[in-house]
Write an enzyme that holds these catalytic residues in place. Structure first.
Site, PDB file in Angstrom:
ATOM      1  CG  HIS A 130      -2.118 -13.009  -9.113  1.00 43.31           C
ATOM      2  ND1 HIS A 130      -1.111 -12.716  -9.922  1.00 43.31           N
ATOM      3  CD2 HIS A 130      -2.126 -12.536  -8.031  1.00 43.31           C
ATOM      4  CE1 HIS A 130      -0.082 -11.971  -9.137  1.00 43.31           C
ATOM      5  NE2 HIS A 130      -0.725 -11.904  -8.090  1.00 43.31           N
ATOM      6  N   GLY A 186       0.824  -1.071  -0.016  1.00 41.82           N
ATOM      7  CA  GLY A 186       0.060  -0.155  -0.038  1.00 41.82           C
ATOM      8  C   GLY A 186       0.830   1.173  -0.067  1.00 41.82           C
ATOM      9  CG  ASP A 199       1.008 -13.117 -12.629  1.00 41.84           C
ATOM     10  OD1 ASP A 199       1.702 -13.457 -11.790  1.00 41.84           O
ATOM     11  OD2 ASP A 199      -0.320 -13.147 -12.500  1.00 41.84           O
TER      12      ASP A 199
HETATM   13  N1  APR Z   1      -9.079  -2.933   6.100  1.00 35.70           N
HETATM   14  C1  APR Z   1      -8.050  -2.231   5.575  1.00 35.70           C
HETATM   15  N2  APR Z   1      -6.471  -2.585   5.575  1.00 35.70           N
HETATM   16  C2  APR Z   1      -6.385  -3.719   6.445  1.00 35.70           C
HETATM   17  C3  APR Z   1      -7.344  -4.722   6.840  1.00 35.70           C
HETATM   18  C4  APR Z   1      -8.658  -4.115   6.864  1.00 35.70           C
HETATM   19  N3  APR Z   1      -9.605  -4.904   7.269  1.00 35.70           N
HETATM   20  N4  APR Z   1      -6.581  -5.570   7.398  1.00 35.70           N
HETATM   21  C5  APR Z   1      -5.387  -5.373   7.288  1.00 35.70           C
HETATM   22  N5  APR Z   1      -5.348  -4.453   6.565  1.00 35.70           N
HETATM   23  C6  APR Z   1      -3.849  -3.526   6.086  1.00 35.70           C
HETATM   24  C7  APR Z   1      -2.806  -3.900   7.348  1.00 35.70           C
HETATM   25  O1  APR Z   1      -3.117  -2.964   8.092  1.00 35.70           O
HETATM   26  C8  APR Z   1      -1.638  -3.600   6.512  1.00 35.70           C
HETATM   27  O2  APR Z   1      -1.258  -2.199   6.440  1.00 35.70           O
HETATM   28  O3  APR Z   1      -3.414  -4.018   4.920  1.00 35.70           O
HETATM   29  C9  APR Z   1      -2.095  -3.984   5.041  1.00 35.70           C
HETATM   30  C10 APR Z   1      -1.435  -5.098   4.469  1.00 35.70           C
HETATM   31  O4  APR Z   1       0.131  -4.696   4.521  1.00 35.70           O
HETATM   32  P1  APR Z   1       1.277  -5.961   4.616  1.00 35.70           P
HETATM   33  O5  APR Z   1       0.725  -6.635   5.839  1.00 35.70           O
HETATM   34  O6  APR Z   1       2.408  -5.189   4.752  1.00 35.70           O
HETATM   35  O7  APR Z   1       0.951  -6.810   3.422  1.00 35.70           O
HETATM   36  P2  APR Z   1       1.355  -6.591   1.900  1.00 35.70           P
HETATM   37  O8  APR Z   1       2.704  -7.231   1.815  1.00 35.70           O
HETATM   38  O9  APR Z   1       1.248  -5.240   1.517  1.00 35.70           O
HETATM   39  O10 APR Z   1       0.218  -7.649   1.231  1.00 35.70           O
HETATM   40  C11 APR Z   1      -1.166  -7.386   1.173  1.00 35.70           C
HETATM   41  O11 APR Z   1      -1.585  -8.294  -1.011  1.00 35.70           O
HETATM   42  O12 APR Z   1      -0.302  -9.403  -2.642  1.00 35.70           O
HETATM   43  C12 APR Z   1      -1.261  -9.331  -1.632  1.00 35.70           C
HETATM   44  O13 APR Z   1      -0.792 -11.527  -0.712  1.00 35.70           O
HETATM   45  C13 APR Z   1      -0.642 -10.121  -0.247  1.00 35.70           C
HETATM   46  O14 APR Z   1      -2.853 -10.440   0.508  1.00 35.70           O
HETATM   47  C14 APR Z   1      -1.725  -9.558   0.745  1.00 35.70           C
HETATM   48  C15 APR Z   1      -1.802  -8.402   0.334  1.00 35.70           C
END
Ligand code: APR
Length: 336
Positions: free
Chosen positions: A200, A37, A173
């Site tokens: 994917h 994000g 991809d």
């Molecule tokens: N609403 C909004 N954001 C959320 C929620 C929610 N209910 N639950 C978790 N998050 C946020 C977390 O707070 C975090 O900031 O989603 C973000 C996820 O970030 P990371 O844990 O760093 O994960 P990331 O590597 O970004 O991957 C996120 O993308 O590719 C996919 O498999 C991966 O499903 C995963 C997602």
């Protein structure tokens, strides 16, 4: 001198104003504080088609938004934190990009993430249905093969589903295939064209190497090795990060490129083509990624299956039952 500078600034202001009148798009990132994000939001902050960048997460978005708001591009950045602020983050959105969720740890498959991420997609989709039902929605959260059908079912239940407006982001991809082919051939990856179709994850990812331009030159062994490398590239990153997450930077790049293409389509640009995982009647799998023309209402035309050689036809045969399973799992989850 001062007068001149003031005049110049005013002129710039006028110019900026007239640009923003044409390209007035609000993009919301759900999960904006995460590993994907944050860099995704940084890249979107640099997109001149974005005027409002809305950052939603359950943690840290005030800080991320404050930080990004100091970047000297025209979009206004706003942070929204916690479920209570989800609705406000979404209102008026033209595009919603969703990387919210938990990432893969070593040894986990994308499907292991299912229960947590499926619930997150369900909640966000419900809020999209209420607050920005016409937005183009791009899902990054894994498992994409299942999360997109979940969102479709939730939007259907709310009576606002438009299959032309819901996308699973499989751009990474394509990005990986371009990188690997470009470096193998010694050409700029940016000049490589290749459709990657199907889904994917794992065997559902089908890079159509026979259609790559320039053509990937290699014997069958090299073709199979490259195909498997593209299919398993996510695992390559998970292993290399050794417990610190999955692909984030390349995924952010791919997500920003896909969102950028959605915006170009909205903005009336012609010949905007991306592969993306959408509702589809091209194969027996009811969601499937093929090259799509993007336009003012999202999916404008599905360009269908590229020409496949015998090896690729076999890959397609292997992908379909897996995809059907992934899709059914999403439908069942949404209707449970
Ligand atoms: N609403 C909004 N954001 C959320 C929620 C929610 N209910 N639950 C978790 N998050 C946020 C977390 O707070 C975090 O900031 O989603 C973000 C996820 O970030 P990371 O844990 O760093 O994960 P990331 O590597 O970004 O991957 C996120 O993308 O590719 C996919 O498999 C991966 O499903 C995963 C997602």
């Amino acid at each position: 001198m001062l007068k001149q500078v003031t005049k110049q600034l005013a002129l710039q202001g006028v110019r900026q104003f007239s640009v923003s009148q044409q390209n007035n798009y609000k993009v919301t990132v759900c999960g904006a504080a995460g590993g994907i994000g944050q860099p995704l939001s940084l890249l979107l902050k640099q997109n001149p088609l974005v005027t409002d960048l809305s950052l939603y997460d359950i943690v840290h978005t005030p800080g991320v938004a404050a930080d990004l708001s100091h970047i000297d591009t025209k979009s206004k950045t706003a942070g929204f934190i916690g479920a209570d602020q989800l609705a406000d983050s979404l209102k008026g959105s033209d595009v919603v990009v969703i990387p919210a969720g938990v990432p893969r740890k070593p040894g986990m498959t994308r499907d292991d993430l299912f229960n947590v991420n499926a619930g997150i997609i369900k909640d966000i989709s419900n809020s999209i249905a209420k607050n920005c039902p016409k937005a183009l929605v791009a899902i990054i959260t894994n498992p994409v093969n299942t999360c997109v059908p979940i969102a479709a079912e939730i939007l259907k239940k709310a009576g606002v589903y438009d299959p032309k407006r819901l996308f699973g982001v499989s751009t990474l991809d394509v990005v990986r295939a371009r990188a690997f082919i470009g470096h193998a051939l010694g050409v700029d990856p940016q000049t490589v064209q290749i459709p990657v179709i199907g889904g994917h994850s794992g065997v559902t990812i089908l890079p159509v190497l026979s259609q790559s331009q320039p053509l990937f030159k290699g014997n069958q062994d090299a073709i199979e090795k490259l195909t498997v490398r593209i299919q398993e590239a996510g695992t390559e990153v998970v292993k290399a990060k050794a417990g610190a997450g999955s692909a984030t930077l390349s995924m952010a790049y791919a997500g920003a490129r896909f969102a950028g293409s959605l915006l170009k389509g909205l903005n009336g640009e012609k010949n905007v083509i991306e592969c993306s995982y959408v509702q589809s009647n091209i194969t027996e799998a009811t969601f499937f990624s093929t090259p799509l023309v993007l336009g003012k209402n999202g999916l404008q035309e599905n360009l269908g299956l590229p020409k496949l050689n015998d090896y690729e036809k076999k890959l397609l045969e292997a992908a379909i039952p897996e995809l059907k399973k992934n899709i059914q799992k999403g439908i069942d989850f949404a209707n449970a």
